[in-house]
Each structure stands twice: as structure tokens, then as C-alpha cells.
Design an enzyme around this catalytic site. Structure first.
Site, PDB file in Angstrom:
ATOM      1  N   ASN A   1     -28.156  10.210  23.154  1.00  0.00           N
ATOM      2  CA  ASN A   1     -26.493  10.400  23.520  1.00  0.00           C
ATOM      3  C   ASN A   1     -26.202  11.605  22.822  1.00  0.00           C
ATOM      4  OD1 ASN A   1     -26.686   7.358  24.357  1.00  0.00           O
ATOM      5  ND2 ASN A   1     -26.719   6.994  22.100  1.00  0.00           N
TER       6      ASN A   1
ATOM      7  N   GLU B   1     -35.789  12.567  20.211  1.00  0.00           N
ATOM      8  CA  GLU B   1     -34.365  12.547  20.491  1.00  0.00           C
ATOM      9  C   GLU B   1     -33.530  13.539  20.495  1.00  0.00           C
ATOM     10  OE1 GLU B   1     -34.195   9.844  22.101  1.00  0.00           O
ATOM     11  OE2 GLU B   1     -35.572   8.669  21.276  1.00  0.00           O
TER      12      GLU B   1
HETATM   13  N1  B3K Z   1     -34.135   7.778  26.743  1.00  0.00           N
HETATM   14  C1  B3K Z   1     -34.131   6.686  25.948  1.00  0.00           C
HETATM   15  C2  B3K Z   1     -34.663   5.487  26.712  1.00  0.00           C
HETATM   16  C3  B3K Z   1     -33.658   4.694  27.226  1.00  0.00           C
HETATM   17  C4  B3K Z   1     -34.281   3.447  27.756  1.00  0.00           C
HETATM   18  C5  B3K Z   1     -33.217   2.672  28.614  1.00  0.00           C
HETATM   19  N2  B3K Z   1     -33.857   1.568  29.166  1.00  0.00           N
HETATM   20  C6  B3K Z   1     -35.170   6.924  24.738  1.00  0.00           C
HETATM   21  C7  B3K Z   1     -36.096   8.003  24.790  1.00  0.00           C
HETATM   22  O1  B3K Z   1     -36.826   8.048  25.701  1.00  0.00           O
HETATM   23  O2  B3K Z   1     -35.874   8.884  24.055  1.00  0.00           O
HETATM   24 ZN    ZN Z   2     -36.949  10.131  25.614  1.00  0.00          ZN
END
Ligand code: B3K
Ligand code: ZN
Length: 875
Positions: free
Chosen positions: A271, A304
Site C-alpha cells: 500500500n 514491498e
Molecule cells: N501485492 C501483494 C499481494 C497481494 C495478494 C492479494 N491476494 C504482495 C506482494 O506481492 O508484494
Molecule cells: Zn509483490
């Protein structure tokens, strides 16, 4: 009447959204019995839409609509309708403000998507389609909006109120409540929205960017975890610096926040400005976290953080493009981890996952291309194929272009598409543009599912002194794709002479990357003195299955001489595999001398990177041996691998003891540097091998180490050795004293569960059922469920595949129960059953029966329905 089955959606049906959201204003009132969400959306028709008169259709799931207004006026009941998961508003103007008010129940949310409660805090998970569980919205990644979020809650229960961006206002309200207002200056799709409210400890730090801006770093955790923040913050600062150095990417807000929550479906979520992490993927201290844990946390924090550019600033047009952000970001975090430690070891770890689990996915019923063409439930496509194979595809582009051009390509990609939602084609086009390389054929990696097979043969002619290598590529049929066109495969090779030296190749180097683009291709090397030993697919330059008729002597030779570290390790693995496969097929239980000698050489090698040595000492896993078999006999594979391990341990007892002792560390403070980690790994590997043979002296070492350990790597290393040993009483005692010591620490209890459920000695079905009755177990907590049920079905293979089918029955029961609570977890947990084609006819029958029972039960979630029905096609 039978309910309609969930229908797939197709990439080819993509249409631009009919409306855009320029601004999103959200107001949350959080209470103990639920939450009220008011949303004010500034909407306008999308000039790129092909339907200029479309009604407004918003997504919404489990929302209680309490009011709806357009430009401040209540909308007449006949002008809107709520059907299934949509709110439709007809006859809307070209530009307007829509205000809705809904009531939701985070306290009852067990699927952990949208807004939910984890212990005492409120938190969110919106990717991929969780935002629609918070408010009515156009929940798709190509709708990007500015967000302003107000949160109101009880001040004593929720002193901390967080959302994306910067806090612009805060204050006290009546009745012991307070509020905070957050504004995110960057446009984003709603899947990147986040909210957290809780009573949290905050540890702060600072990072100064390359242009001199000060960024405040904050890590929020529950108070009991206050002493587990250091490593997360250190990892974050390393990641920020690395992304500036290697990709020229600076952070773009004044504050970056990480929050740890205990109940989380995945590892973490990127996020904007407010990353939310599964506690197990970010909390660390030496006494409770293993070296592996430390490294994993560093990699996930980096992953992230890197999404801030590869995912957030430039995002996906639609969910079929998921690998655009995930494949690229996994590639980036792999580069980062390689730079932080040993690149060879990192490569070995990645390839192990790929060959063991991704290849199995490629060959299973859910097989799909890196860019899928259709799906029923997008949550099912956060897969090893999209992530790890997707990263391999980006890695191959890096290999084809070279580091410099690749960087030019990524610079172009980030600048051209900043603030936009784009496709994998857009990414590849940038790489083509800067390099002048035509990647048309290469793009088949995004479109065709399945693992390509490359069969290599060679011929040396002493008269002409020519050495000819011939490559034949093919790719097995996968669901909906029977015919495959040839891939563009970068295939790195080297040739070794009789003394083990690299032979200079025509490109002037010792490694050359061949471009395999045809079903069959040959290459002739001139002036080769004598029959060379080929080192094939160096560094695992492409995600393919390699077939070549190695002799045991060639493998042993490569194991000690190959200049490519990855291939040295791989030769050892191949040698052990051939040995074990022979034992399986001819019934013999003798471990040939050649394997023992090869291992002796490895243990005694103190020159080579000790982390690599530790990897070389580990036999290929049962999972990998199963993956390689046409029809896997799990019990036999287990038996043969155990015997091999015991015989190696017995034959090399003295060497292993010397290895253990030379790697004992003095009482210096625990350090997580590469050398210390390698020493601990090596010592614990040696200990485990020794204990398996029932060695009494090693038992004492293990008990001492277990008692005296000042860090979790050593303590659990000793415990694992005991658990895998024949010393039943010591094992039971150690397990119980370990629990007594660590029962108040969730992260350690998860490791304690895994250790037992992953081992046939401690994890037979009755024991698993008992663990599920344990006070520390909670089926609604994904980590606990994974560490007991998931580890049992994926690692404790002899028990899971028990002859009477009881393991399958058990898993089916759990999946059915979980589906009602948390469909994402249920649909992941069922995976081992879907691989029935790998096993004997009897097992196949039992596994299919279990799947059919799941399918014919009550109403399935779309998640579970998709996996189960696809795995029963042609059954
Ligand atoms: N983008 C999120 C994954 C979210 C999964 C939702 N079912 C974590 C990642 O790949 O960084
Ligand atoms: Zn990812």
C-alpha cells in the site's frame, strides 16, 4: 434451481472504464459493532470509453447501503439498483459527485479482505479486489484517483490512526473519540488504499534520499513486539539506498510506514506509503528469529518497498498484467538479495523453488501463462508462475540486453509510464526500444504456459577436432494450449577441459549465451583438443527442464571444477538424484562410493564459500524427487532418501564431526553476516546428518546446543536435528520444553508447529489433529493454519499420502471448513490434492474422491470452485 456457476473473465474482453474517479474522499467511523464508510467520488466519463452513455456501475460486496446522493441530492430509488456485487446508477451526468454511505462489519470479516480486525486493531487488505468490501467503487487498477481519508475512532482503544500519504489534520472529538485526516498526493488505484487503527508502538528512523530529502521511517507493532523492529527498519534503509543506486529510484513521500499484523493472508502488501506486513515477515530478534527468517524479512521488506516504483508509480492496466509488477519486483528483490549476500546461494534458492514448485504448477491443472488469458478468481493467480517464472522472464530480458541496456530500458519504462496503468507489452517495448533487440518471439514466454524441455546431445570428433552440441526444444501441452511455438531461450554454456579449466569460447569468454529459437539447433566448436565436459545452462539462464545424458563421473567432475557456482551445486544435486533414482528402480539400498567420495570432498572443502558448501551438503528434497518422477511412489522415495542420508552420515561421521566442531562459534554476539550465517548453517546441517545415524556424541552436542543457544537458529537447529533423529524421548522432551519457553511468542509457536507437522515422526495424522486442538491453534489465523495443515500436506509427504487415503480425507475436511471462513486460504490449501496425476492409480482415485467431495458439498467460494473444478477436468 442450481445456482449459476462462477464464469471466467477474459483478457481479450478488456475495455477501458466508462468512468474515471478524479478524487476520492473517504470518512470512516469505526465502532466496536461495525463501521460506517462515507465516500465522495468526483466522477467523469472516460473520453477513451467506447460507451459514452453507459450507466455508472460500481463494485460492492457485503455492504449495507444507507444513502446515495448525486451532487448533494438523494438519488430516487428507481434510478439505481443493487444486484449481486454491483450498484448501478442510471442516467448520470457526464461529471458529478457521488456520495454513498455504507455500513460494514469488520469484526465479522474472516476472509481478511477489505477492512477487518486482527487482534485489537483495524486493518485493510485491498489487493486485488478487497476495496469493494469497504465501499462502492470502480474497483479496477486502471482507475487511479487522489485520496483523502478521515478516520474517527475511540481514542483510548485506537490511539494510532493511519492511512496513505501524509497526515494533514488530527484532533479530539466528543465521547472519547478522536480523528485524523490523511492525504495522498499520488494518484493510485484503490487496491493500494490502506487504513490502520490500533494501540500500537511506533519505532522511528530516518532516511536521507540521494537528493537530500529527509524521509521519516516508522514501524508500528503491537506493544509486546516493540523489541522486534530493528531488522525491519535496517532492511528498509538498505532497500531504499539500493533502489537509488541500482535503479535510480528515489522515495516520493515524507513518511514511509510499515505495520505488522498477525492475521494476514499473504506475506505483505505494498500500500502506498503504508505497507502492511504479516508479523512473521517483518518482526525479528535473534532469540526468536532464525537466519532464514532474517534473510526472508530483508527480502520481503525490499520487495514491498521496490513496489513503490514497480507497481505503485507505474501500475497494472488489468489483473491479467499482474506479472508486470510482480515478476519485475521479484526480479528486483532477487538482485538486491544477491547483492546483500551470496549471489550463487540466492540463485540456488530461487531455482530450487522454481524447479520444485513452479514446474509442478506448470504441469498441473491450474497451469497458466505468466500473463494469463482468463481467470475466474484473480486471487488464485498470485502464483509461482506469475511471481517466480515472471521474474525469470525479466531476468532473461536482462541477460539478453546486458545490465546497461536493461537499466536504460527500466528508466524509459518508469519515466514514460509514470502515473499510468500499463501492460507487459509496454514494458517489453521499452526494452526493445533502448536495445534495438527484437523481442517478438521472446514474448511467447508471457503467452505460452508450461515448462520448455531442452534435450542436449553432443559429439566430439577427434579427427576434425570439432565438438558439436545439438539442442532440441519442446513444450508439453497445458490446459487450453495443446500446440506450442518455439521459445527464444538464452542458454548459457561453458566447456571444461580434462584438467577442469574453462576452454576459451568463440566470443573470447569462458561462458557464452546461445540464442535457442528453433525446435532444433546445432553449434560446432572448432579446435577442441579433446572431448570436453559441457557445463550447460550456467546460472540456470532460462526456466527450462534440461536433459542430457550425464555420466556419474562427469557430474562428480563438474561438482569440483565448474567455474559456475550454480552448476557446481547442480552437478552435486544431479549426482545424488541419479544415485537415488537408480536405488528406486533397481531395488538396491547401497549408496555408491562415488557419491560418498563427492560428499567427502565437499565437507572437507574450507576454501569455497561456506554457504555454498552448506547447500551442496543438502540432498535434493522429497518434493523435488516426486516432481522428477513420472509416477511417484512417495513411500519409496522417502525410504531411499532416508537411507542415503543415513549412509552418508555414517560413512562421513568423522568429517561431519570435524565440520561441526570447526564451525562452533564462540560466545561472540550473534551477527547476521554471511560468514556467521554460513557457519551456523553448516554446523546445523552436520549435526542433523550425524543425529540421523543415531550417534550418541552428536546427541549430547544437540542437547547442549539446544540448552545453551543464544539465538533461534542454533536452538531450532538443534531441535530440528532431534526431531529428525531416532531419539524419541529426547525429541519429546525438547519439543515440550521449547513450547514452555516460547508459548507467548506467536512467531516461535508457528515454527514449533511446522517442525512437528512437517515430519513423519511427529506429524502422523493423530498428532496433527491433536495440534489443531492445541490452545495455540486457531484455524482463523492463516499462519497457524499454514504451519499445521499446510506444512503437513506439503512437506510431511509419507503421512499425507498414507495408504488408506486418510491424509486426503483430512485435507478435504479442513478445506471445506476453511472455505466458509477464508476462501483464499482454502483454495491455496487444496493444491496438493490437485496434483493427483503424479501418483499411482489407487492414490489418484482417493485424491479425486476427496476433490469430488469438496466440489459436491455446499456452495463453494469462486476461489475454491475454480481450483477444484479445473483439477477435475478429464478426471
Ligand atoms: N501485492 C501483494 C499481494 C497481494 C495478494 C492479494 N491476494 C504482495 C506482494 O506481492 O508484494
Ligand atoms: Zn509483490
Amino acid at each position: 434451481m442450481k445456482e449459476a456457476q462462477p464464469q471466467p473473465i477474459y483478457l481479450r474482453d478488456y475495455r477501458p472504464p466508462a468512468f474515471l474517479v478524479d478524487h476520492t474522499e473517504l470518512e470512516f467511523d469505526l465502532y466496536e459493532e461495525g463501521a460506517q464508510v462515507v465516500s465522495r467520488l468526483k466522477l467523469r466519463r472516460n473520453p477513451d470509453s467506447d460507451n459514452a452513455r453507459a450507466s455508472l456501475v460500481l463494485d460492492g460486496v457485503e455492504l449495507e447501503l444507507r444513502s446515495i446522493m448525486i451532487d448533494g441530492v438523494e438519488v430516487d430509488a428507481e434510478r439505481y439498483s443493487v444486484e449481486g456485487e454491483h450498484l448501478e446508477v442510471r442516467d448520470v451526468p457526464d461529471e458529478f459527485e457521488l456520495e454513498t454511505q455504507v455500513w460494514i462489519k469488520p469484526q465479522e470479516n474472516t476472509c481478511l479482505e477489505g477492512l477487518y480486525k486482527s487482534s485489537t486493531m483495524f486493518c485493510t487488505q485491498c489487493e486485488a479486489e478487497g476495496f469493494r468490501r469497504i465501499t462502492y467503487y470502480i474497483d479496477r487498477p486502471d482507475v487511479m484517483s487522489l485520496f483523502r481519508t478521515t478516520i474517527r475512532a475511540d481514542q483510548s482503544l485506537y490511539p494510532v490512526l493511519l492511512s496513505n500519504g501524509n497526515e494533514v489534520e488530527a484532533g479530539v472529538l466528543e465521547d472519547g473519540r478522536h480523528f485524523a485526516v490523511w492525504e495522498d498526493p499520488h494518484r493510485k488505484p484503490c487496491y493500494l488504499f490502506a487504513l490502520v487503527a490500533g494501540d500500537l508502538h511506533c519505532q522511528k528512523d530516518v532516511f536521507v534520499t540521494s537528493s537530500g530529502r529527509e524521509v521519516e521511517l516508522r514501524m508500528y507493532v503491537e506493544h509486546r513486539n516493540a523489541n522486534k523492529c530493528d531488522h525491519g527498519l535496517i532492511s528498509l534503509k538498505k532497500s531504499m539506498a539500493w533502489d537509488e543506486d541500482v535503479y535510480g529510484r528515489e522515495y516520493d513521500l515524507d513518511v514511509f510506514m510499515i505495520v505488522a499484523v498477525d492475521d494476514f493472508n499473504m506475506g505483505a502488501m505494498e500500500n502506498k506509503g503504508l505497507n502492511i506486513f504479516n508479523s512473521s515477515c517483518v518482526l525479528a530478534k535473534p532469540e526468536t528469529t532464525t537466519d532464514n527468517g532474517y534473510q526472508r524479512i530483508e527480502a520481503i521488506v525490499a520487495h514491498e518497498y521496490f513496489h513503490n516504483w514497480s507497481g505503485n508509480r507505474v501500475t497494472c492496466r488489468d489483473w491479467f498484467q499482474l506479472s508486470l509488477k510482480e515478476g519485475f519486483t521479484v526480479f528486483r528483490d532477487a538482485q538486491f538479495s544477491a547483492d546483500m549476500g551470496s549471489d550463487t546461494v540466492k540463485r540456488i534458492e530461487d531455482v530450487t523453488v522454481l524447479r520444485t514448485a513452479q514446474f509442478a504448477e506448470d504441469a498441473g491443472p491450474m497451469s497458466h501463462p505468466v500473463r494469463p488469458a482468463s481467470f475466474i478468481e484473480i486471487s488464485n493467480f498470485y502464483t509461482l508462475t506469475v511471481y517466480e517464472k515472471g521474474a525469470e522472464v525479466v531476468r532473461m530480458i536482462h541477460t539478453l540486453l546486458g545490465a546497461e541496456k536493461f537499466r536504460q530500458g527500466s528508466d524509459l519504462y518508469f519515466s514514460r509510464f509514470d502515473g499510468q496503468a500499463v501492460t507487459t507489452d509496454d514494458f517489453v517495448a521499452c526494452m526493445e526500444e533502448v536495445s534495438g533487440i527484437d523481442l517478438t518471439q521472446f514474448k511467447r514466454w508471457y503467452e505460452q504456459a508450461g515448462t520448455p524441455v531442452i534435450r542436449v546431445t553432443d559429439f566430439y570428433d577427434p579427427d576434425t577436432r570439432e565438438y558439436r552440441l545439438t539442442f532440441r526444444q519442446s513444450c508439453p501441452a497445458t490446459p487450453q494450449q495443446t500446440e506450442k511455438l518455439p521459445f527464444h531461450i538464452p542458454f548459457a554454456i561453458g566447456l571444461l577441459d580434462a584438467s577442469g579449466q574453462d576452454i576459451a569460447l568463440p566470443n573470447g569468454a569462458t561462458t557464452q549465451v546461445l540464442h535457442l529459437t528453433e525446435p532444433e539447433q546445432s553449434l560446432v566448436f572448432q579446435n577442441i583438443e579433446a572431448q570436453p565436459v559441457p557445463s550447460l545452462l550456467r546460472g540456470f539462464s532460462a526456466p527450462v527442464r534440461l536433459e542430457y545424458n550425464w555420466s556419474l563421473e562427469q557430474l562428480k567432475f563438474l561438482m569440483s571444477h565448474d567455474s559456475d557456482g550454480f552448476n557446481r551445486w547442480d552437478a552435486g544435486q544431479k549426482l545424488a538424484i541419479v544415485v537415488m533414482q537408480n536405488m528406486i528402480s533397481d531395488g538396491s539400498r547401497d549408496v555408491p562410493e562415488i557419491l560418498i567420495e563427492a560428499y567427502r570432498k565437499v565437507i572437507n572443502d574450507t576454501e569455497t564459500d561456506q554457504a555454498l558448501i552448506a547447500k551442496m551438503l543438502s540432498l535434493p528434497t522429497e518434493q523435488y524427487l516426486i516432481e522428477l518422477a513420472d509416477e511417484a511412489d512417495v513411500q519409496l522415495i522417502h525410504q531411499v532418501r532416508e537411507i542415503t542420508q543415513e549412509k552418508l552420515g555414517g560413512a562421513l561421521r568423522e568429517e561431519l564431526k570435524a565440520c561441526f566442531q570447526r564451525n562452533v562459534q564462540s560466545s561472540e554476539a550473534y551477527a547476521v553476516d554471511a560468514l556467521s550465517i554460513a557457519k551456523r548453517t553448516l554446523r546445523n546441517t552436520a549435526l542433523q546428518m550425524l543425529l540421523k545415524t543415531g550417534d550418541e556424541e552428536a546427541l549430547q552436542w544437540a542437547l547442549d546446543q539446544f540448552q545453551a543457544a543464544s539465538n533461534m537458529t542454533d536452538q531450532i537447529g538443534a531441535l530440528a536435528a532431534l526431531v529428525h533423529s531416532p531419539f524419541e524421548n529426547d525429541r519429546a522432551q525438547a519439543l515440550s520444553s521449547f513450547y514452555d519457553q516460547w508459548q507467548s511468542d506467536n512467531q516461535v509457536v508457528e515454527q514449533w508447529f511446522s517442525l512437528q507437522s512437517g515430519n513423519p515422526k511427529t506429524g502422523h495424522l493423530q498428532a496433527i489433529k491433536a495440534l489443531m486442538q492445541h490452545a495455540a491453534f486457531d484455524i482463523r489465523n492463516p499462519n497457524k493454519t499454514r504451519s499445521v495443515i499446510g506444512v503437513f500436506a506439503n512437506q510431511n509427504l509419507t503421512c499425507f499420502h498414507a495408504e488408506d487415503g486418510s491424509g486426503y480425507e483430512f485435507l478435504a475436511d479442513q478445506v471445506i471448513q476453511l472455505d466458509a471462513l477464508n476462501p483464499q486460504i482454502a483454495s491455496r490449501l487444496v493444491t496438493p490434492l490437485t496434483r493427483w496425476r503424479k501418483y499411482s492409480e489407487v492414490r489418484q482415485g482417493q485424491m479425486k474422491l476427496a476433490l469430488q467431495r469438496i466440489k459436491s458439498g455446499g456452495k463453494l467460494s469462486p476461489d475454491l470452485f475454480e481450483v477444484v473444478s479445473k483439477s477435475l477436468v478429464d478426471a
